[in-house]
Scaffold this motif. Structure first.
Motif, PDB file in Angstrom:
ATOM      1  N   UNK A 107     -17.038 -30.577  37.841  1.00 50.78           N
ATOM      2  CA  UNK A 107     -17.018 -32.027  37.635  1.00 50.78           C
ATOM      3  C   UNK A 107     -16.118 -32.777  38.604  1.00 50.78           C
ATOM      4  N   UNK A 108     -15.025 -32.126  39.070  1.00 49.64           N
ATOM      5  CA  UNK A 108     -14.049 -32.837  39.895  1.00 49.64           C
ATOM      6  C   UNK A 108     -14.078 -32.429  41.365  1.00 49.64           C
ATOM      7  N   UNK A 109     -14.604 -31.228  41.642  1.00 46.43           N
ATOM      8  CA  UNK A 109     -14.631 -30.789  43.042  1.00 46.43           C
ATOM      9  C   UNK A 109     -16.044 -30.787  43.620  1.00 46.43           C
ATOM     10  N   UNK A 110     -16.967 -30.059  42.980  1.00 42.78           N
ATOM     11  CA  UNK A 110     -18.291 -29.863  43.562  1.00 42.78           C
ATOM     12  C   UNK A 110     -19.180 -31.105  43.487  1.00 42.78           C
ATOM     13  N   UNK A 111     -19.349 -31.664  42.308  1.00 44.72           N
ATOM     14  CA  UNK A 111     -20.302 -32.767  42.153  1.00 44.72           C
ATOM     15  C   UNK A 111     -19.904 -34.019  42.923  1.00 44.72           C
ATOM     16  N   UNK A 112     -18.610 -34.370  42.981  1.00 43.18           N
ATOM     17  CA  UNK A 112     -18.259 -35.515  43.830  1.00 43.18           C
ATOM     18  C   UNK A 112     -18.622 -35.309  45.300  1.00 43.18           C
ATOM     19  N   UNK A 113     -18.786 -34.056  45.710  1.00 44.90           N
ATOM     20  CA  UNK A 113     -19.170 -33.739  47.081  1.00 44.90           C
ATOM     21  C   UNK A 113     -20.682 -33.549  47.217  1.00 44.90           C
TER      22      UNK A 113
END
Length: 365
Positions: A107-113
């Motif tokens: 939720x905080x590392x992969x999806x924002x990218x």
């Protein structure tokens, strides 16, 4: 899923990368394209924890993952290693639906990218190192299906063999470099990322009184000041972007002083699976072309003013000429010269000049 490239083409590319590590990013990009994916990476987890290669569009993401706090909570890498499957696994194999929906790595590392799905496998490296070869898809593409995993599994044996072959080729190449230095009389050794001596040539072995492999094979310099600088240089090597570092090492009653050059194996030239990260070369003070002021200040605790006077003496200038050039008194030059001789343990100025005559000095230019 996109049309897949025929495996034979990929297999050829994989084995080419075993010989030329610079080709690994291209291999990863081909595998990603064949599975309709965004990109991917090949990196290690363990004491040497260092990225090996990534597709161009994944470099920044992998770098952020390995260097940030995300690495500690990266359940994807942790689970892939823990499962130790002899094949590729997907997020749905190692994480629960709730973890995929709510874990911070998603939720905080992969999806924002824009990312969120992987197919990964582990490969045994050197010592405690374990490699992870992973292919990533964008979050909007959804998880890898079984057909894609099955295709990747056909490539895994070749990837695994290529990684192991790569380590052997790299070790052979580095050993060849050490032997090449030996032919010109330069003691040298290859270190791993923790500063352990893994390979050495014969001249290096003969320097045991000044530099050696100590406890746990850690490289150690008898000169404590130089040893501290070496440990600091090893710890901070990543900050120097692969630039060589030079450390002056004091001599002993029996042995002359020397310069230790620490050269990181960087970029695609560094293959973590061989465990080799640095080459150390020992250059005597008689070697032409060495930077004078920096070395004498480190070796003998010269002040900047003393180093300047010493450099001009080596360049052939008299005390009177030095005093006139820098607009200082002749007595100041003489006092600094006495200090220079005392610090180097040399009784005569002519002997000092002779010892350092091979150095390149700014005063010569």
């Amino acid at each position: 899923m996109a049309d897949m490239e025929h495996p034979s083409f990929l297999v050829d590319s994989i084995y080419e990368a075993a010989v030329l590590p610079s080709l690994w990013p291209g291999v990863i990009e081909k595998v990603a394209a064949a599975t309709g994916s965004f990109g991917g990476s090949l990196f290690t987890v363990g004491p040497n924890h260092s990225a090996v290669a990534a597709s161009e569009n994944c470099v920044e993401h992998l770098d952020a993952l390995l260097k940030g706090h995300w690495s500690a909570i990266n359940i994807r890498a942790q689970r892939v290693v823990a499962m130790a499957e002899m094949g590729f696994v997907s997020d749905e194999d190692f994480a629960s639906p709730q973890e995929i929906a709510h874990h911070p790595i998603y939720t905080e590392f992969l999806r924002p990218r824009g990312l969120g799905w992987t197919a990964a496998t582990h490969i045994m490296g050197v010592d405690e190192d374990i490699a992870i070869f992973s292919i990533d898809r964008r979050h909007t593409q959804g998880a890898f299906d079984r057909d894609a995993i099955a295709f990747l599994d056909t490539l895994r044996p070749h990837i695994s063999r290529a990684v192991l072959l790569s380590s052997k080729f790299q070790a052979q190449a580095v050993n060849g470099s050490l032997q090449g230095l030996q032919t010109v009389g330069i003691p040298a050794a290859a270190l791993d990322a923790r500063g352990r001596v893994r390979l050495m040539n014969e001249p290096f072995l003969r320097l045991q009184s000044q530099i050696c492999a100590g406890a746990l094979d850690q490289i150690r310099v008898a000169d404590e000041a130089a040893n501290r600088l070496l440990r600091q240089a090893l710890a901070e090597a990543d900050r120097h972007n692969g630039s060589p570092m030079s450390i002056g090492v004091r001599g002993t009653a029996e042995e002359p002083p020397f310069v230790l050059h620490l050269t990181p194996l960087r970029g695609q030239g560094r293959d973590v699976f061989s465990g080799l990260a640095f080459i150390v070369a020992i250059v005597p003070l008689t070697q032409p072309g060495l930077p004078f002021r920096m070395l004498v200040q480190r070796l003998y605790d010269f002040t900047p003013a003393e180093a300047r006077v010493a450099e001009n003496l080596v360049a052939g200038r008299s005390a009177a000429q030095i005093a006139s050039l820098y607009r200082i008194s002749l007595e100041t030059v003489r006092t600094q010269t006495k200090s220079i001789l005392a610090k180097t343990g040399i009784s005569r100025q002519a002997e000092f000049v002779a010892r350092f005559s091979s150095f390149r000095t700014v005063a010569d230019e």
